[in-house]
Design an enzyme around this catalytic site. Structure first.
Site, PDB file in Angstrom:
ATOM      1  N   GLU A 256      22.538 -70.815 -30.968  1.00 12.08           N
ATOM      2  CA  GLU A 256      21.118 -70.773 -31.259  1.00 12.08           C
ATOM      3  C   GLU A 256      20.622 -71.972 -32.074  1.00 12.08           C
ATOM      4  O   GLU A 256      19.521 -72.468 -31.837  1.00 12.08           O
ATOM      5  CB  GLU A 256      20.773 -69.474 -32.014  1.00 12.08           C
ATOM      6  CG  GLU A 256      20.914 -68.202 -31.192  1.00 12.08           C
ATOM      7  CD  GLU A 256      19.845 -68.070 -30.124  1.00 12.08           C
ATOM      8  OE1 GLU A 256      18.845 -68.816 -30.170  1.00 12.08           O
ATOM      9  OE2 GLU A 256      19.998 -67.220 -29.226  1.00 12.08           O
TER      10      GLU A 256
ATOM     11  N   SER B 263      17.888 -18.155  -1.540  1.00  7.73           N
ATOM     12  CA  SER B 263      18.249 -16.764  -1.811  1.00  7.73           C
ATOM     13  C   SER B 263      18.376 -16.438  -3.287  1.00  7.73           C
ATOM     14  O   SER B 263      18.581 -15.276  -3.645  1.00  7.73           O
ATOM     15  CB  SER B 263      19.550 -16.424  -1.090  1.00  7.73           C
ATOM     16  OG  SER B 263      19.353 -16.437   0.303  1.00  7.73           O
TER      17      SER B 263
END
Length: 727
Positions: free
Chosen positions: A102, A402
């Site tokens: 950086e 069902s």
């Protein structure tokens, strides 16, 4: 050999010209940048945000904590997830990784790196585009200073000259106020690393479940690569990209002589390994999201993310982990056994290659409820919250097949039609009226069983007896029963309602079965036990809601009938194959196109519902007993291992009688096949069997079967057309 210096004059001239232009451009850019910053500093300095923001960001961050039933932390809702630590607790490998990638000249410049600007200008001229930036760590920190909560950053992230100048001005002010170590510490404590983690301590715990001071070289390099693009380099979502970015960081460390070539080669060859914390990839993510939505609607965004609420929920974290693991393992097996063309592992692999596929793989959902209180103990809304946030347990409405039949049978019991009542499972033709033709419902096997008892019909999930029973009791009465038990979705008064054509969600269906487990008393499901503010003051406390929906005798008889589903009916594989032997009742459900599979079942103390299917409603090809039942069995077996299994408590008023299996009436000495059946006062038998003569000769022409002799497992299929209910 060709002399490399012997280049054509024109090429040498072009190279010299480029070098001269680049150098002049770099020098000019440095001069312009310095002049612009100085001029702006004199004219715009007063409009810059206060450095007090840095001090505020260094303080603790308030947020809401969500706890499970036993005090476990499930989730935290923060505007920022951040824990500040001193620079001395940050390992050297981390600081070297960050500085190398950086801002290598961080300790040499004064907030703005003019040489870095020159270098970036030369690189951009060479590439003919913006290929390299020159922001220092101090400038990035300046950009990170925010306005009031929720207002967004003061300095826009747009790449404009004005923004860059303001950023540089603020960086100069920061450098004049703080030491380099203080600036580096503030940067590492405040920069965003993705997944809601602000600062290195939160990032270390998020991605590796450890404090920052325990990070190794590979982990430090991985985190150092994230601030440039936290989402795009996410180790969770894009591991291949994250590994490549990590190796870029290692490469810069090699170029700055922080690593030897051998050490670099060893580290760069290592796989990317993460150890996500519970908060990062939490269990109960779908449950937590439901909590978030409730809290945000009631208390607002500011109170939720900054008000330090303490939320105590009903969720059993141990049961939740069991449920999530069971569902995923069983559905992976399903994908393999069915040979599905697109599996979840295919989706994950494509995401790892940087693609963005749709999660069209087989999905599942699960809900577990304490039937006595209504506490939602577990909720799984899908196979991976990070891949699909759609909560199939509460948001998806599907036909239950069902699984709806018990409401029809319960209505029959309440109207005096007992479990031994004989119905003919024979071809049925219904004129739908209005020129819509004839409806000929049938079972998947396309065969018929003849005269059968209601207990047998429910255990084997036969369609024709269910339809005939609904015709007898009325669709409106069935709807009233379902709503009384806890179904909230609208239901259509049609004959095919008996076969589950009206859509419901898993939570309400499971809650309705819980009413049966609780002896006919409803317990409204809830997620949150209580909410406290930061001072411990109770803002809300759950008030359980209970109401008798049906008489306990009818609920008990129906539970007994649903026990036959597991003991000898469509879910007998729970006993035979999956080894779940505790007392339990439940029902399978499958839609007519074999596209949705369900099983909802309960013990006296826990009700669990499981659904499986595709989001886009396409066939799976198998019944609910194959899709949902295995997961249900895994969860139930784990639960009863820690909770003593007990039988269902029989309420007062239950009657027993010996019945003739063939006629369904009171047995006589002449009846060849006899069994014990239970009844309520409403359904008690008063007539003796009239099928058999005094010498005990069996009426073989009836074609009846004893329940205990039946082993076939017909599929429970519903018809597509919903005909109107007769009135």
């Amino acid at each position: 050999m060709e002399d490399p210096s012997a280049q054509p004059p024109r090429r040498r001239l072009q190279g010299l010209r480029f070098l001269r232009v680049a150098v002049l451009g770099g020098m000019l850019s440095v001069a312009i940048a310095a002049g612009a910053i100085w001029a702006a500093y004199r004219t715009l300095g007063a409009s810059l945000p206060s450095l007090a923001k840095l001090e505020q960001n260094a303080g603790p961050v308030g947020g809401t904590l969500v706890f499970g039933a036993h005090g476990d932390t499930l989730m935290s809702f923060y505007r920022e997830r951040r824990v500040n630590i001193p620079l001395t607790e940050m390992p050297a490998a981390l600081k070297n990784s960050v500085l190398s990638v950086e801002d290598w000249r961080f300790y040499d410049h004064w907030g703005v790196d003019l040489w870095g600007i020159a270098r970036a200008t030369i690189a951009n001229i060479r590439h003919g585009r913006f290929a390299q930036g020159a922001s220092t760590l101090t400038q990035q920190l300046a950009r990170n200073i925010s306005a009031e909560p929720g207002a967004g950053p003061v300095l826009s992230h747009a790449q404009t000259p004005t923004r860059k100048i303001k950023e540089a001005m603020l960086a100069l002010r920061i450098e004049r106020t703080y030491t380099k170590d203080e600036i580096l510490a503030m940067y590492l404590n405040q920069i965003y690393f993705g997944e809601g983690a602000h600062g290195i301590e939160a990032a270390a715990r998020t991605y590796f479940n450890k404090p920052a001071h325990d990070l190794d070289a590979l982990e430090a390099a991985t985190l150092a690569g994230l601030p440039k693009n936290p989402n795009g380099y996410s180790p969770f979502d894009f591991p291949d990209r994250a590994r490549k970015r990590r190796n870029v960081v290692l490469s810069t460390m090699l170029s700055h002589h922080l690593l030897s070539q051998a050490r670099f080669d060893s580290l760069a060859a290592a796989p990317l390994v993460t150890r996500p914390s519970v908060e990062t990839r939490p269990v109960a993510a779908y449950f937590s999201e439901e909590i978030r939505k409730v809290l945000e609607a009631k208390y607002g965004v500011e109170q939720l993310y900054g008000g330090e609420l303490r939320v105590y929920t009903a969720l059993d974290l141990g049961l939740q982990r069991i449920a999530e693991r069971a569902l995923e393992q069983r559905f992976v097996e399903l994908e393999d056994n069915l040979g599905l063309p697109f599996k979840r592992r295919d989706y994950v692999a494509q995401r790892g290659r940087g693609l963005d596929p749709q999660p069209r793989y087989l999905q599942g959902a699960l809900v577990a409820i304490d039937p006595h209180t209504g506490r939602v103990l577990s909720m799984v809304g899908g196979r991976a919250f990070s891949e699909s946030r759609f909560n199939r347990a509460v948001q998806a409405k599907r036909q239950p097949g069902s699984c709806f039949k018990p409401f029809v049978y319960l209505t029959g019991l309440r109207k005096g039609i007992g479990p031994s009542e004989i119905f003919l499972d024979t071809p049925l033709v219904i004129d739908m009226g209005g020129g819509r033709g004839l409806w000929k419902p049938q079972d998947y096997s396309q065969t018929f069983s003849g005269p059968v008892s209601l207990r047998y019909a429910l255990a084997k999930s036969l369609n024709i007896p269910s339809i005939k029973l609904l015709q007898q009791v009325g669709a409106e009465a069935v709807i009233a029963t379902a709503h009384a038990l806890g179904i909230e979705s609208p239901l259509q008064p049609v004959l095919s309602l008996a076969l589950g054509v009206s859509e419901v969600n898993l939570l309400e269906l499971t809650s309705a079965y819980g009413t049966l487990a609780n002896g006919g008393v409803t317990s409204q499901p809830y997620f949150i036990e209580r909410v406290e503010d930061r001072r411990g003051r109770v803002l809300e406390q759950v008030s359980e809601f209970h109401q008798e929906a049906v008489d306990p005798q009818s609920a008990y008889v129906l539970t007994s009938m649903l026990q036959s589903v597991l003991d000898s009916g469509t879910a007998h594989s729970a006993r035979d194959q999956y080894g779940f032997l505790a007392p339990a009742a439940g029902k399978t459900g499958t839609t007519d196109d074999l596209g949705d599979g369900w099983f909802v079942g309960y013990t006296p103390d826990l009700v669990v519902g499981v659904w499986g299917g595709f989001d886009e409603r396409r066939p799976i090809g198998v019944a609910g007993s194959y899709i949902a039942l295995p997961t249900w069995c895994d969860v139930m077996k784990a639960y009863v291992a820690d909770h003593a299994a007990r039988p269902f408590a029989e309420p007062p008023g239950i009657l027993e009688a010996r019945i003739c299996v063939d006629s369904g009436k009171l047995a006589t000495p002449a009846c060849p096949h006899v069994q014990t059946e239970i009844f309520t006062e409403r359904t008690r038998l008063t007539r003796d069997c009239d099928l058999h003569s005094g010498n005990g000769e069996r009426a073989a022409e009836t074609g009846l079967q004893r329940l205990e002799d039946a082993t076939a497992e017909p599929h429970d299929i519903q018809p597509p057309p919903p005909p109107p209910s007769p009135r």
